[in-house]
Structure formats: C-alpha cells, structure tokens
Design an enzyme around this catalytic site. Structure first.
Site, mmCIF file in Angstrom:
data_model
loop_
_atom_site.group_PDB
_atom_site.id
_atom_site.type_symbol
_atom_site.label_atom_id
_atom_site.label_comp_id
_atom_site.label_asym_id
_atom_site.label_seq_id
_atom_site.Cartn_x
_atom_site.Cartn_y
_atom_site.Cartn_z
ATOM 1 N N LYS A 103 33.428 25.929 31.899
ATOM 2 C CA LYS A 103 34.736 25.830 32.566
ATOM 3 C C LYS A 103 34.796 24.562 33.426
ATOM 4 O O LYS A 103 34.829 23.484 32.896
ATOM 5 C CB LYS A 103 35.020 27.082 33.392
ATOM 6 C CG LYS A 103 34.622 28.394 32.712
ATOM 7 C CD LYS A 103 35.411 28.683 31.448
ATOM 8 C CE LYS A 103 34.974 29.996 30.843
ATOM 9 N NZ LYS A 103 34.980 30.029 29.410
ATOM 10 N N TYR A 149 34.146 39.992 33.742
ATOM 11 C CA TYR A 149 34.494 39.348 32.478
ATOM 12 C C TYR A 149 34.180 40.310 31.317
ATOM 13 O O TYR A 149 33.078 40.859 31.244
ATOM 14 C CB TYR A 149 33.673 38.060 32.401
ATOM 15 C CG TYR A 149 33.760 37.305 31.114
ATOM 16 C CD1 TYR A 149 34.981 36.835 30.629
ATOM 17 C CD2 TYR A 149 32.617 37.016 30.386
ATOM 18 C CE1 TYR A 149 35.044 36.122 29.439
ATOM 19 C CE2 TYR A 149 32.668 36.298 29.204
ATOM 20 C CZ TYR A 149 33.888 35.859 28.735
ATOM 21 O OH TYR A 149 33.952 35.152 27.564
ATOM 22 N N ASP A 197 28.968 36.385 39.271
ATOM 23 C CA ASP A 197 29.576 35.423 38.355
ATOM 24 C C ASP A 197 30.480 34.560 39.230
ATOM 25 O O ASP A 197 31.542 34.998 39.684
ATOM 26 C CB ASP A 197 30.375 36.156 37.265
ATOM 27 C CG ASP A 197 30.944 35.192 36.224
ATOM 28 O OD1 ASP A 197 31.227 34.028 36.583
ATOM 29 O OD2 ASP A 197 31.118 35.596 35.059
HETATM 30 C C1 PLP Z 1 34.406 34.565 34.510
HETATM 31 C C2 PLP Z 1 33.734 34.163 33.234
HETATM 32 N N1 PLP Z 1 32.415 34.279 33.130
HETATM 33 C C3 PLP Z 1 31.764 33.947 32.008
HETATM 34 C C4 PLP Z 1 32.440 33.459 30.914
HETATM 35 C C5 PLP Z 1 31.685 33.132 29.654
HETATM 36 O O1 PLP Z 1 31.544 31.770 29.484
HETATM 37 P P1 PLP Z 1 31.269 31.133 28.051
HETATM 38 O O2 PLP Z 1 32.560 31.113 27.330
HETATM 39 O O3 PLP Z 1 30.716 29.777 28.371
HETATM 40 O O4 PLP Z 1 30.248 32.003 27.377
HETATM 41 C C6 PLP Z 1 33.809 33.301 30.981
HETATM 42 C C7 PLP Z 1 34.559 32.768 29.818
HETATM 43 O O5 PLP Z 1 35.758 32.841 29.733
HETATM 44 C C8 PLP Z 1 34.484 33.667 32.168
HETATM 45 O O6 PLP Z 1 35.827 33.566 32.268
#
Ligand code: PLP
Length: 391
Positions: A206, A109, A181
C-alpha cells in the site's frame, strides 16, 4: 540516525552512498548464491540471521529496506516478506502452537480472518473474534492459553478505532503477544511500540510502495527476542520477497511522508464534502469530529491516511452501478495506497461473527489519491447525480 524526525529517516535510512561509488540509491542485489572464499568463512557464517549468506535469508537489498522501516517505526528490527497477507500469516505462525487460543478483532482484513478461521483451525489453534470496541474488557476473554491478541485500527472497511493501549495492557497481563496490522496508518501516523504492541505488520504493497506496482510485506519487532523468533520461522517457512519489489518499497519510503500528508488532506476534504451530501447517510472517517472513534484517534494517532468509507442512504443496486460504473477518476480496484483514487462497494456485515454491523444503506469504500481535489469532487458529484437519476 539519532534524534532526527521521521521525514529525515524516510529520506536517508537504509542508504549508504559511500559504499556504492557515491550513488544515491542502494543497488538491487539479485542473488541466490553467495560464495565463500574458504571453508573457515563458510563455517563462520554458520546459521546466523545476520550478514549475508543465502539469498532467501537476506541480501543487502532486503536489509536496507528492513533497516529503514525498523528505524522509522522505532523497532528493534524488521523481516521482509512477499505480501501484506504473508506478513500477517508469518507473524501468526511464528507465535502460535496447537492448543493455543488467539483473540482477533472482528474488524480485521478479510483474508486474515479466513486464515485464522480456516488454516489455523486445521492446525489446532482456536481463533476467537472479539468486538473491536471492547477496550479493556478484552481481559474477560483471556484464557490461560491465549497466546496472541491481534488488533487492526482502524478496522478494514468499517474504520472503528480500537483502544489499543487498553487492549495491549490486558494482553500483557495475560502474557499474550500483541500484533497490529498497521497498514492504514503506517509508522508515520501510529506508533505501535508506544502503545504496548509487540509486532507491527504492514502491507507494504500500500503506502510504502505507494505506486500500485509491487506486492510486499514487512513486520517489525519490538525486541531482539521477538525478532529472532519471527525471523526463525519466516526462514523456516521459506518466505522471501523479490529484490525489485523490495527496491520499490525502499524507493517508495523516500516520498511516503509527502504523499501521506496529501492523501490525508484530500481524504479529509472528500469526507467532509460527502458528509454534506443528501445521498450519504454517514461517512466513516476517524478524523471527522463526529466520528465515534474520533476521540481515540486524536489521543493515539498522528494523522489519517486516505482510506475511508461511507454509508449511502438505501438505494437500488442499479443506482450503485450507475454511480460507480461511470466514474472517470476513481478506479474500481481492491489494493489501495497508490497515488490513484479508488472506489469500491463494501459488505462488512457478511464478515462479522462477534459483533453486528448495521449499515443504513450500501457501503462504499474510497481511497483519496493524489489527483486535484476539485477534479475528484466533480467526479463524485457527477456520480451521485447518476445515482439519483437511476434511483
Ligand atoms: C489492512 C490490510 N492488511 C493487509 C492487506 C494484505 O496486503 P497484500 O495485498 O499485500 O497481501 C491488505 C490488502 O488490502 C489490507 O488492506
């Protein structure tokens, strides 16, 4: 709960109606201050991370959510934080020191990559990005000071499936902590602790929250030692999520299994339909039998969520705008995992440093929501006609 299936855990974990007038859902505790009746009880509470003594450290609301997530993922315990990105940064900060080297998948990410290459670098931690498809070959990148190996499978935007067991085995041999992740799969579709992972990171924003109405993160730890270290530094960092958002996370979990199966079914049907369109060069979805990651996905995963991507055949920017600007059901927005369908241009090639990403034409990321599949296909069909007319 012992010997019950994930859907049963999702329905009941973290809930105790008997302690709350029989009310099904746990109450939302808005709390900073907890009062102690005596000096002795205040001293007894000490600096423990168990129990309830200060709002930032934990409340019955955060503990209910953590109990449910940890039970679902088969972890020792969990730590709640205010966002998915906070889950990533808190986990990393808890385990690295100046002079350490960490290995991070080239497909992580984007904001994770930025944190590693900017803030961690400033703090004297060297983040080396590696080819997500490296598998056991990651052993060659291990150094005596390699402290963390970070995986994300499938990768953000490009959806490569990593050989997590092989990477984790090599990391273990070198004494590194393995973090994943696991937002895409959730604990329902990938079981990190069965594959050698130490810490599992979720953007609960999500699928756990599931309704696009709260920011939340959670990290689960395989062992008491890992959890204590994580919790200690999460507390030092001062991270804590708001009670209403945590409640939305716990409420979201109750229906996550049902929602995720529908996201999966709709996602696969959309992916198959798009693959047969002449405007589309390639669909990136690990559940498609001809996807390069399909064999690993079949071996290690229990399902696929609703997020995937496609490469269009080369086409003008104007044609992409004609396609996307006119969508009626697919919204254009970043945070996925809610009930609604999304569509977004993606540019993964700009992010890579350890591997190259070559796309035949513009890339588009899609999230399959819970709308009727026929309506979604009709929306895409109209969009692709606009693309063709504007090309
Ligand atoms: C794979 C992944 N990890 C982490 C995150 C970060 O999450 P947050 O938006 O709650 O900070 C996202 C957000 O799009 C994501 O797609």
């Amino acid at each position: 709960m012992k010997n019950v299936k994930p859907d049963t855990i999702l329905t009941h974990a973290g809930s105790n109606p008997g302690a709350n007038h029989g009310i099904v859902n746990p109450p939302v505790y808005h709390a900073s201050t907890m009062l102690f009746p005596t000096v002795e009880s205040l001293e007894d509470a000490g600096h423990s991370f168990e129990g309830v003594r200060y709002g930032r450290i934990g409340t019955p609301t955060s503990q209910a959510f953590e109990t449910a997530v940890a039970e679902l993922e088969g972890a020792y315990k969990a730590v709640t934080v205010p966002s998915g990105l906070a889950a990533i940064t808190t986990a990393l900060l808890a385990f690295v020191s100046a002079g350490d080297h960490i290995l991070v998948s080239d497909s992580v990410y984007g904001p994770n990559r930025l944190f590693c290459s900017d803030m961690l670098k400033r703090m004297g931690v060297e983040a080396e990005f590696y080819d997500p498809l490296i598998g056991a070959g990651i052993g060659r990148l291990m150094r005596p000071n390699t402290r963390v190996v970070f995986v994300e499978s499938p990768g953000s935007l490009t959806f490569e499936i990593q050989d997590v067991p092989a990477i984790a085995a090599a990391a273990k041999d070198a004494g590194a902590v393995v973090m994943i992740d696991n937002t895409w799969a959730t604990p329902l579709f990938f079981r990190p602790f069965d594959h050698g992972v130490d810490l599992s990171i979720h953007a609960a924003t999500k699928y756990m929250v599931g309704h696009s109405d709260a920011m939340l993160g959670v990290i689960t730890a395989r062992t008491p030692e890992l959890w204590h270290r994580l919790k200690r530094y999460a507390v030092q960092l001062g991270t804590c999520a708001g009670p209403d958002d945590i409640y939305l996370g716990l409420r979201g979990l109750r229906t996550m299994g049902t929602r995720l199966r529908q996201h999966q079914a709709t996602g696969i049907e959309l992916a198959q339909w798009l693959r047969n369109r002449q405007e589309v060069a390639r669909v990136l979805h690990p559940a498609l039998p001809d996807d390069p990651g399909h064999a690993l996905w079949r071996r290690d995963f229990l399902g696929a969520s609703g997020l995937f991507a496609m490469e269009l055949k080369p086409v003008s920017k104007q044609a992409i705008s004609a396609f996307l600007n006119g969508m009626e059901l697919f919204g254009m927005g970043y945070s996925w995992g809610g009930y609604e369908s999304l569509i977004l241009p993606a540019n993964p090639e700009k992010l890579r440093t350890a591997s190259t990403w070559k796309s035949q034409g513009p890339m588009i990321r899609l999230h399959a929501g819970l709308e009727d599949i026929g309506d979604l296909i009709a929306d895409l069909e109209r969009g692709l006609s606009r693309l063709g007319e504007a090309a």
